[in-house]
Design a protein around this motif. Structure first.
Motif, PDB file in Angstrom:
ATOM      1  N   CYS A 251       0.839  -1.263   0.069  1.00 13.91           N
ATOM      2  CA  CYS A 251       0.034   0.062   0.070  1.00 13.91           C
ATOM      3  C   CYS A 251       0.931   1.298  -0.056  1.00 13.91           C
ATOM      4  CB  CYS A 251      -0.838  -0.013   0.965  1.00 13.91           C
ATOM      5  SG  CYS A 251      -2.354  -1.375   1.194  1.00 13.91           S
ATOM      6  N   VAL A 252       1.819   1.351   0.731  1.00 11.49           N
ATOM      7  CA  VAL A 252       2.605   2.398   1.027  1.00 11.49           C
ATOM      8  C   VAL A 252       3.381   2.798  -0.305  1.00 11.49           C
ATOM      9  CG1 VAL A 252       4.889   3.328   1.968  1.00 11.49           C
ATOM     10  CG2 VAL A 252       2.952   2.363   3.423  1.00 11.49           C
ATOM     11  N   GLU A 253       3.938   1.875  -0.987  1.00 12.86           N
ATOM     12  CA  GLU A 253       4.473   1.963  -2.343  1.00 12.86           C
ATOM     13  C   GLU A 253       3.599   2.718  -3.566  1.00 12.86           C
ATOM     14  OE1 GLU A 253       7.920   2.151  -3.069  1.00 12.86           O
ATOM     15  OE2 GLU A 253       8.024   1.784  -0.878  1.00 12.86           O
ATOM     16  N   ARG A 254       2.463   2.023  -3.460  1.00 11.64           N
ATOM     17  CA  ARG A 254       1.622   2.755  -4.406  1.00 11.64           C
ATOM     18  C   ARG A 254       1.161   3.953  -4.139  1.00 11.64           C
ATOM     19  NH1 ARG A 254      -2.549  -2.585  -6.040  1.00 11.64           N
ATOM     20  NH2 ARG A 254      -3.610  -0.660  -6.575  1.00 11.64           N
ATOM     21  N   LEU A 255       0.677   4.336  -2.772  1.00 13.03           N
ATOM     22  CA  LEU A 255       0.504   5.569  -2.385  1.00 13.03           C
ATOM     23  C   LEU A 255       1.695   6.590  -2.715  1.00 13.03           C
ATOM     24  CD1 LEU A 255      -1.493   4.614   0.787  1.00 13.03           C
ATOM     25  CD2 LEU A 255      -2.361   5.720  -1.141  1.00 13.03           C
ATOM     26  N   LYS A 256       2.992   6.044  -2.508  1.00  9.97           N
ATOM     27  CA  LYS A 256       4.028   7.065  -2.612  1.00  9.97           C
ATOM     28  C   LYS A 256       4.205   7.542  -4.007  1.00  9.97           C
ATOM     29  CE  LYS A 256       7.395   5.881   0.775  1.00  9.97           C
ATOM     30  NZ  LYS A 256       8.906   5.440   0.941  1.00  9.97           N
ATOM     31  N   HIS A 257       3.850   6.532  -5.026  1.00 12.98           N
ATOM     32  CA  HIS A 257       3.886   7.087  -6.391  1.00 12.98           C
ATOM     33  C   HIS A 257       2.637   7.952  -6.860  1.00 12.98           C
ATOM     34  CE1 HIS A 257       5.176   7.065 -10.527  1.00 12.98           C
ATOM     35  NE2 HIS A 257       3.964   6.520 -11.127  1.00 12.98           N
ATOM     36  N   VAL A 258       1.501   7.650  -6.136  1.00 15.16           N
ATOM     37  CA  VAL A 258       0.492   8.667  -6.635  1.00 15.16           C
ATOM     38  C   VAL A 258       0.646  10.100  -6.039  1.00 15.16           C
ATOM     39  CG1 VAL A 258      -1.345   8.189  -4.962  1.00 15.16           C
ATOM     40  CG2 VAL A 258      -2.050   8.515  -6.817  1.00 15.16           C
ATOM     41  N   ILE A 259       1.509  10.059  -4.833  1.00 18.80           N
ATOM     42  CA  ILE A 259       1.714  11.304  -4.190  1.00 18.80           C
ATOM     43  C   ILE A 259       2.739  11.918  -5.242  1.00 18.80           C
ATOM     44  CG2 ILE A 259       3.031  12.375  -2.563  1.00 18.80           C
ATOM     45  CD1 ILE A 259       1.657  10.500  -0.502  1.00 18.80           C
ATOM     46  N   ARG A 260       3.754  11.335  -5.718  1.00 20.86           N
ATOM     47  CA  ARG A 260       4.562  11.874  -6.775  1.00 20.86           C
ATOM     48  C   ARG A 260       3.713  12.793  -7.756  1.00 20.86           C
ATOM     49  NH1 ARG A 260       7.231   6.685  -6.816  1.00 20.86           N
ATOM     50  NH2 ARG A 260       8.806   6.436  -5.042  1.00 20.86           N
ATOM     51  N   LYS A 261       2.857  12.044  -8.329  1.00 16.33           N
ATOM     52  CA  LYS A 261       2.098  12.625  -9.307  1.00 16.33           C
ATOM     53  C   LYS A 261       1.147  13.743  -8.967  1.00 16.33           C
ATOM     54  CE  LYS A 261       0.106   8.618 -11.149  1.00 16.33           C
ATOM     55  NZ  LYS A 261      -0.606   7.803 -11.722  1.00 16.33           N
ATOM     56  N   GLY A 262       0.879  13.421  -7.484  1.00 16.67           N
ATOM     57  CA  GLY A 262      -0.239  14.569  -7.149  1.00 16.67           C
ATOM     58  C   GLY A 262       0.733  15.805  -6.785  1.00 16.67           C
ATOM     59  N   ARG A 263       1.764  15.779  -6.178  1.00 23.29           N
ATOM     60  CA  ARG A 263       2.628  16.938  -6.129  1.00 23.29           C
ATOM     61  C   ARG A 263       2.867  17.745  -7.476  1.00 23.29           C
ATOM     62  NH1 ARG A 263       7.641  16.789  -4.770  1.00 23.29           N
ATOM     63  NH2 ARG A 263       7.628  18.333  -3.219  1.00 23.29           N
ATOM     64  N   ILE A 264       2.942  16.958  -8.528  1.00 18.03           N
ATOM     65  CA  ILE A 264       3.126  17.733  -9.697  1.00 18.03           C
ATOM     66  C   ILE A 264       1.791  18.565 -10.227  1.00 18.03           C
ATOM     67  CG2 ILE A 264       3.312  17.547 -12.494  1.00 18.03           C
ATOM     68  CD1 ILE A 264       5.313  15.140 -11.950  1.00 18.03           C
ATOM     69  N   TRP A 265       0.686  17.721  -9.726  1.00 20.20           N
ATOM     70  CA  TRP A 265      -0.554  18.539 -10.098  1.00 20.20           C
ATOM     71  C   TRP A 265      -0.848  19.648  -9.222  1.00 20.20           C
ATOM     72  CZ3 TRP A 265      -1.956  16.803 -14.296  1.00 20.20           C
ATOM     73  CH2 TRP A 265      -3.032  16.999 -14.950  1.00 20.20           C
ATOM     74  N   MET A 266      -0.284  19.789  -7.921  1.00 17.25           N
ATOM     75  CA  MET A 266      -0.419  20.739  -7.188  1.00 17.25           C
ATOM     76  C   MET A 266       0.745  21.882  -7.484  1.00 17.25           C
ATOM     77  SD  MET A 266      -0.296  18.762  -3.453  1.00 17.25           S
ATOM     78  CE  MET A 266      -0.600  20.045  -2.233  1.00 17.25           C
ATOM     79  N   GLN A 267       1.754  21.605  -8.078  1.00 16.90           N
ATOM     80  CA  GLN A 267       2.700  22.624  -8.571  1.00 16.90           C
ATOM     81  C   GLN A 267       1.975  23.327  -9.205  1.00 16.90           C
ATOM     82  OE1 GLN A 267       5.806  22.896  -6.966  1.00 16.90           O
ATOM     83  NE2 GLN A 267       6.459  24.736  -8.469  1.00 16.90           N
ATOM     84  N   LYS A 268       1.238  22.758 -10.449  1.00 16.12           N
ATOM     85  CA  LYS A 268       0.544  23.397 -11.519  1.00 16.12           C
ATOM     86  C   LYS A 268      -0.677  23.929 -11.119  1.00 16.12           C
ATOM     87  CE  LYS A 268       0.630  21.017 -15.384  1.00 16.12           C
ATOM     88  NZ  LYS A 268       1.572  21.561 -16.317  1.00 16.12           N
TER      89      LYS A 268
END
Length: 462
Positions: free
Chosen positions: A132-149
């Motif tokens: 669960c943690v590894e899958r959530l970590k990757h979606v957070i990587r994508k989410g941080r890009i979304w927040m940056q934009k």
């Protein structure tokens, strides 16, 4: 419990996720630290199906706020994700929180993506924690890009929250038991070949061990699929079995990244489409076993798998960064490519390396009488032999390299001294050693981007 909870903020949005069966997950939340109001919950995801206990939205908000307390002075590297594990015995829940920095409304904020489960599910959840943690970590990587934009992160996080709820629900009902009875497996047959062809069984077990115990078993008959799943799970540790799943007779589960062995049912047309991205994001290479046509294929070895995985991740994040609007989230089925990277979609290859270890084991185990504990004892002895060979290999490499201070250049001597002259034997022991010491393949073979062909050439030159 609810009497001690603060009133829920009207700004908190909630998404109900339809989940089949009993979902042990009570809720998932996204919260952030507001410099004026303190911790604030921005979104709640809750399963719509059966639940072991019920939490009101106010209680979920109270628990989620708890995860950000004490994080105001958080000091971490840019992009770092901290994993926090809370056991709140007085509330009867456990909370797993991933703390990270992100931009909200132009300001840098400390954020938390959390999942909440009943404390009674602690033993069930712990083996699945890393998945669960590894899958959530990757979606957070994508989410941080979304927040940056400046976009809404909720739409990106939802892409992984719902599948994790479905994963936990499926594991609750169809996970492989910690102790697999050998009588439910192919190894209990009177003679080799009663349930499946001898060559198929040998190749399936050998490839399963060569890919670190990760396998997908597909077929049209759920009983036949599950018998092979249980057979392969005999070669896993009890903890790894808890991260394995039987197939469902009525309809197939989706493929889930991170499980060791999973059974998948073909559709009415006799096919099953594997999602390229999820398979590539598996922590280890995977063996693909089709029980209908008795075929076994495997992914490239660990170092090449890791290299391809990281290149694909970078390409995926780069594609997300180049989107022009919030509605342009690339679907999971779209495979990102650019001028520097085009992934090879043919990731499953024929099993080319033969071995003597599994061959000898299969020949000898079927000489013992079935229905007794003899075969189980012989299997335990075989697994102990493999484990000791893996430990000996690690110690050998440590001594030859002065514990990693110089490169390893003694592959020919290693194969001779440890009696691993067959490439399949070396692959099996290397895979077991990889699980004990991550990164071993990359260290031994020099560079993580060697192709399988180059590696085979290197092996055959000794």
């Amino acid at each position: 419990m609810s009497s001690g909870c603060p009133p829920q903020s009207p700004a908190v949005a909630k998404t109900e996720v339809a989940v089949e069966g009993e979902c042990p997950l009570l809720a998932a939340t996204f919260a952030y630290w507001d410099n004026i109001l303190g911790p604030r919950v921005r979104h709640i995801w809750a399963p719509r199906g059966e639940q072991l206990m019920h939490l009101s939205d106010g209680e979920v908000t109270f628990l989620a706020n708890h995860t950000l307390n004490g994080e105001i002075l958080r000091s971490a590297e840019s992009g770092a994700v901290d994993v926090k594990f809370f056991v709140l015995a007085e509330k009867g829940v456990i909370i797993v929180s991933l703390i990270f920095d992100g931009e909200l409304k132009g300001d840098k904020n400390t954020c938390a993506l959390s999942i909440i489960l009943p404390q009674t599910e602690l033993a069930f959840y712990l083996p699945l924690h890393a998945v669960c943690v590894e899958r959530l970590k990757h979606v957070i990587r994508k989410g941080r890009i979304w927040m940056q934009k400046g976009y809404n992160i909720i739409s990106v996080l939802s892409l992984e929250i719902a599948p994790i709820m479905e994963l936990l629900a499926s594991m609750k009902s169809h996970s492989v038991p910690e102790d697999v009875d050998i009588r439910d497996t192919v190894l209990n047959d009177d003679d080799i070949g009663d349930s499946c062809h001898e060559g198929f069984l040998h190749k399936a077990i050998s490839s399963h061990l060569q890919t670190c115990g990760c396998s997908i078993v597909v077929g049209s008959n759920p009983e036949k699929v599950n018998k092979i799943v249980r057979t392969l799970c005999l070669f896993l540790t009890p903890a790894e079995r808890k991260c394995s799943r039987l197939c469902r007779a009525s309809s197939s589960f989706k493929y889930d990244t991170g499980l060791f062995v999973q059974g998948l049912l073909k559709d009415s047309t006799g096919s099953f489409v594997l999602p390229f991205r999820q398979v590539l994001y598996s922590p280890y290479p995977t063996t693909h076993i089709d029980v209908d046509i008795n075929t076994v294929k495997q992914m490239p070895p660990c170092h090449e798998h890791t290299y391809n995985q990281r290149r694909y991740m970078r390409s995926e994040l780069s594609t997300l960064w180049k989107t022009d609007s919030e509605e342009d989230i690339p679907p999971e089925t779209v495979i990102p490519t650019d001028e520097t990277f085009t992934p090879d979609l043919n990731i499953f290859q024929d099993v080319l390396h033969t071995d003597t270890l599994v061959r000898s084991f299969i020949d000898e185990v079927f000489l013992l009488r079935p229905g007794l504990s003899l075969r189980s004892t012989y299997l335990a002895q075989f697994l102990l032999l493999l484990h000791r060979k893996a430990l000996a290999l690690l110690k050998y490499i440590e001594d030859e390299t002065q514990k990693g201070k110089k490169p390893f250049r003694s592959l020919r001597n290693l194969k001779t001294d440890l009696d691993l002259k067959a490439e399949g034997d070396l692959n099996i022991i290397m895979a077991l050693a990889e699980k004990l010491r991550a990164g071993l393949h990359s260290f031994v073979f020099g560079k993580p981007f060697y192709t399988s062909v180059q590696e085979r050439d290197a092996l055959m030159s000794f």
